[in-house]
Design an enzyme around this catalytic site. Structure first.
Site, PDB file in Angstrom:
ATOM      1  N   GLU A  12       0.868  -1.169   0.000  1.00  0.00           N
ATOM      2  CA  GLU A  12       0.000   0.000   0.000  1.00  0.00           C
ATOM      3  C   GLU A  12       0.904   1.217   0.000  1.00  0.00           C
ATOM      4  OE1 GLU A  12      -3.447  -0.943   2.850  1.00  0.00           O
ATOM      5  OE2 GLU A  12      -3.184   1.229   2.908  1.00  0.00           O
ATOM      6  N   ASP A  60      -6.151  10.375   8.908  1.00  0.00           N
ATOM      7  CA  ASP A  60      -4.900   9.845   9.428  1.00  0.00           C
ATOM      8  C   ASP A  60      -4.469  10.515  10.713  1.00  0.00           C
ATOM      9  OD1 ASP A  60      -3.932   7.789   7.550  1.00  0.00           O
ATOM     10  OD2 ASP A  60      -4.066   9.425   6.095  1.00  0.00           O
ATOM     11  N   TYR A  81     -11.322  -3.609   2.659  1.00  0.00           N
ATOM     12  CA  TYR A  81     -10.451  -3.177   3.759  1.00  0.00           C
ATOM     13  C   TYR A  81     -11.357  -2.851   4.935  1.00  0.00           C
ATOM     14  CZ  TYR A  81      -6.607  -0.359   5.846  1.00  0.00           C
ATOM     15  OH  TYR A  81      -5.622   0.167   6.646  1.00  0.00           O
TER      16      TYR A  81
END
Lengths: 263, 414
Positions: free
Chosen positions: A49, A60, A175
């Site tokens: 990734e 994030d 995911y």
């Protein structure tokens, strides 16, 4: 079938879990980043990734955010991120690369041009955090039409009513975000993750890998055991932030991969 | 019937788009919440009880309607158009921000949320949020860029007095954009009990439409007040724009009155031709995606977001509400930029001629009034939105004028 599908088919045939490693492209600079990325397959990484740097990575935590800032400060751009993938591809035709980032640099580059350039650079899939199914017409559908996988995030807030919409145009793998929160924050709990993965697997034939909140080889083993694999990002990026040489970073990645593969 | 189909007031569509702008560019974790918020807002919007509660609070707690004031000395000094000020700086907490906060907090209460988070730039939205949370006994966390914490310290203290937790944000350059990033990170982490009270007409759908609807009380009142005082609509309406909530609130009820000229004023900082030294997204940016919506953004060739500059913390944001981007592209509203220097001149003129100490944000609108009013006849009515008072800005202005606030009282440092 693309490289991602082939890789998961191999893993299934071997009865192994997938280990997915995240690094930020160009962190701390192009050359040192390329050195780490080139070493990932030998360290046991099944899917790479590759983070696309962005100034405002809203999903994030500080670790990935700072990695992006380091990369940008070293002159990283979307074009150079694709150049890094292209360099990697010269020596590795088999390991899938998933580009992970935010939409604005892609939108700014132009979606059609981006997809052409990404494909030429050997990118196999995309994870674009700020493109939910409601915005599929933006990039997801054009990407699928070009044969690039669009990997969707499913989260603890994705309920049963919404799950089919999330899975509909997803390809490659799903995911599962193990926590509500940002990358590198809370610790994922296998006993909570297991039932959620089972819920998703009941609704799709795609492999499900779990990410967010996995910090060490033991956790990698435990979480990978609940699914088809696991992703580690912040814990690796933190070592790059500490200035560890590529060989030490890769030794740690190998330990994580060993953990995931032991599941 | 043609007018119905050509209305400028019909947006957004069901996907939250104003033309190509707006949308819902958020992570999957937030998407179910945003859909639920939209559902709950649609219900509240059609519920007379919701609006009755709002109206009562607007009247008795905020002090609405805010006055429509004819600024005679300013009009005389500029020697042209007749100038009216919509006095939203007289609201409780000193700015228009509370109009919207009340609406969102009432909605949060209906949704059973117990924890409110907000981002703030100048601190006006943070103070308004802390105020309403104190009134209703809700936990309040405000994210504020570290740079802004420093330059708007009186508002930081106000928020603390009101019981809010103020979290200084050090990422990026520590201004409004970074505060919004961290508020979104908090929301994604504490999704279930937290309501994110956004302070401007930006963010993912339904925020731009919802905040506009709550702020539209400004324009609705302005319309009725000018009809009463002048027997007609104004010729020109003008408001300052950072994210653009006070402007959208004034503009929206006038969008279909085509004879009314609409002007939004962006923060030109040191000048729009100077790269990155301004916050004029429409004048100096291009379309992109940030904070949940597509809109005009200050960005580099790679799509990385640029940090702007404005003397006014409330306008220091690299984006703008998506509806403004649309109004700009379809040509219904004009957008201009005013520099720090011009805004400071307007500040001084407003103090001297009208006895009103304005916030630096509406000084940008006033500065544009100063540019156009002299060339217009007295029969031309301009209505500008005086959206905030200047108490919070006196330190910044003192610095700019070379006045030593720490020195002997009343003595000029320069």
């Amino acid at each position: 079938m693309g490289r991602i599908g082939e890789r998961f088919a191999e893993l299934e045939a071997e009865g192994r879990k997938a280990f997915v490693a995240y690094v930020m492209a160009g962190d701390p600079d192009f050359d040192r980043s390329l050195e780490v990325v080139r070493g990932l397959p030998a360290a046991g990484v099944d899917v790479i990734e590759l983070g696309l740097p962005f100034t405002d990575p809203m999903a994030d935590g500080p670790t990935i955010q700072l990695a992006g800032q380091r990369a940008l400060a070293a002159g990283m751009t979307l074009k150079r991120t694709l150049a890094l993938a292209r360099e990697f591809r010269k020596g590795d035709r088999a390991t899938p690369i998933v580009l992970m980032g935010y939409y604005n640099p892609i939108f700014s580059h132009g979606v059609d041009r981006f997809l052409r350039d990404a494909k030429a650079a050997g990118i196999d899939g995309l994870i674009v955090v700020d493109l939910p199914p409601e915005e599929d017409a933006e990039l997801c559908l054009p990407a699928l039409a070009q044969g690039i996988d669009f990997i969707r995030l499913a989260t603890p807030t994705t309920d049963d009513a919404r799950l089919p919409a999330v899975l509909r145009n997803t390809s490659g793998f799903v995911y599962y975000v193990s926590i509500t929160g940002i990358t590198g924050s809370a610790v994922a709990e296998a006993r909570e993750v297991g039932p959620e993965v089972a819920r998703i697997k009941a609704a799709t034939d795609l492999p499900v890998v779990v990410g967010f909140g996995i910090r060490d080889p033991e956790a990698a083993k435990e979480i990978a055991g609940t699914a088809d694999g696991c992703v580690v990002g912040s814990a690796i990026v933190a070592r790059i932030a500490d200035g560890e040489p590529a060989e030490d970073v890769l030794a740690y990645v190998a330990a994580l991969a060993k953990g995931a593969h032991a599941a | 019937m043609d007018d119905l189909f050509n209305s400028f007031m019909a947006g957004p569509d069901e996907d939250g788009r104003f033309g190509q702008f707006g949308g819902r560019f958020v992570s999957e974790t937030l998407m179910p919440l945003i859909l639920e918020l939209q559902r709950q807002y649609e219900i509240a919007k059609d519920d007379p009880e919701f609006w009755a509660e709002m109206d009562a609070l607007w009247a008795d707690y905020v002090g609405r309607p805010s006055p429509m004031y004819r600024a005679d000395r300013l009009t005389e000094r500029l020697g042209g158009a007749t100038i009216y000020m919509k006095r939203d700086e007289l609201n409780h907490t000193g700015a228009h921000k509370i109009n919207n906060v009340l609406g969102q907090i009432l909605l949060a209460r209906r949704m059973g949320k117990t924890r409110i988070i907000a981002e703030t730039g100048a601190g006006q939205h943070g103070v308004a949020t802390a105020t309403v949370c104190a009134k209703f006994g809700l936990q309040c966390v405000v994210y504020m860029g570290a740079t802004d914490v420093e330059r708007q310290s009186p508002n930081v203290f106000r928020m603390k007095l009101l019981g809010a937790e103020v979290i200084p944000v050090t990422s990026g350059r520590g201004t409004l954009k970074d505060a919004m990033n961290d508020a979104l990170r908090d929301w994604v982490t504490n999704v279930r009990e937290t309501f994110y009270c956004i302070g401007t007409v930006a963010g993912p759908h339904p925020y731009p439409a919802m905040v506009r609807d709550f702020q539209s009380v400004i324009g609705k009142e302005a319309k009725a007040q000018l009809m009463e005082k002048e027997g007609r609509l104004p010729d020109t309406i003008i408001a300052a724009i950072g994210g653009g909530s006070n402007a959208m609130g004034l503009f929206f009820p006038f969008l279909d009155d085509r004879e009314v000229r609409i002007i939004g004023v962006e923060a030109g900082g040191h000048g729009v031709d100077q790269k990155m030294e301004h916050c004029a997204s429409l004048t100096g940016g291009r379309p992109g995606v940030l904070h949940g919506n597509r809109t005009y953004l200050l960005q580099d060739d790679d799509g990385q977001i640029l940090e702007g500059h404005s003397i006014s913390a409330g306008l220091d944001y690299p984006g703008i509400g998506p509806e403004h981007s649309w109004l700009h592209d379809v040509g219904r509203a004009e957008y201009v930029a005013i520099t720090d220097k011009e805004a400071l001149e307007a500040f001084q003129l407003c103090c001297e001629t009208e006895g009103i100490i304005p916030a630096l944000e509406p000084c940008h609108a006033l500065a544009h009034v100063m540019k156009i009013a002299p060339g217009l006849p007295a029969s031309h009515i301009i209505c500008m939105n005086m959206c905030g008072r200047g108490d919070k800005d006196i330190f910044t202005v003192a610095r700019a004028f070379g006045f030593d606030m720490d020195g002997p009282v009343g003595r000029d440092a320069g």
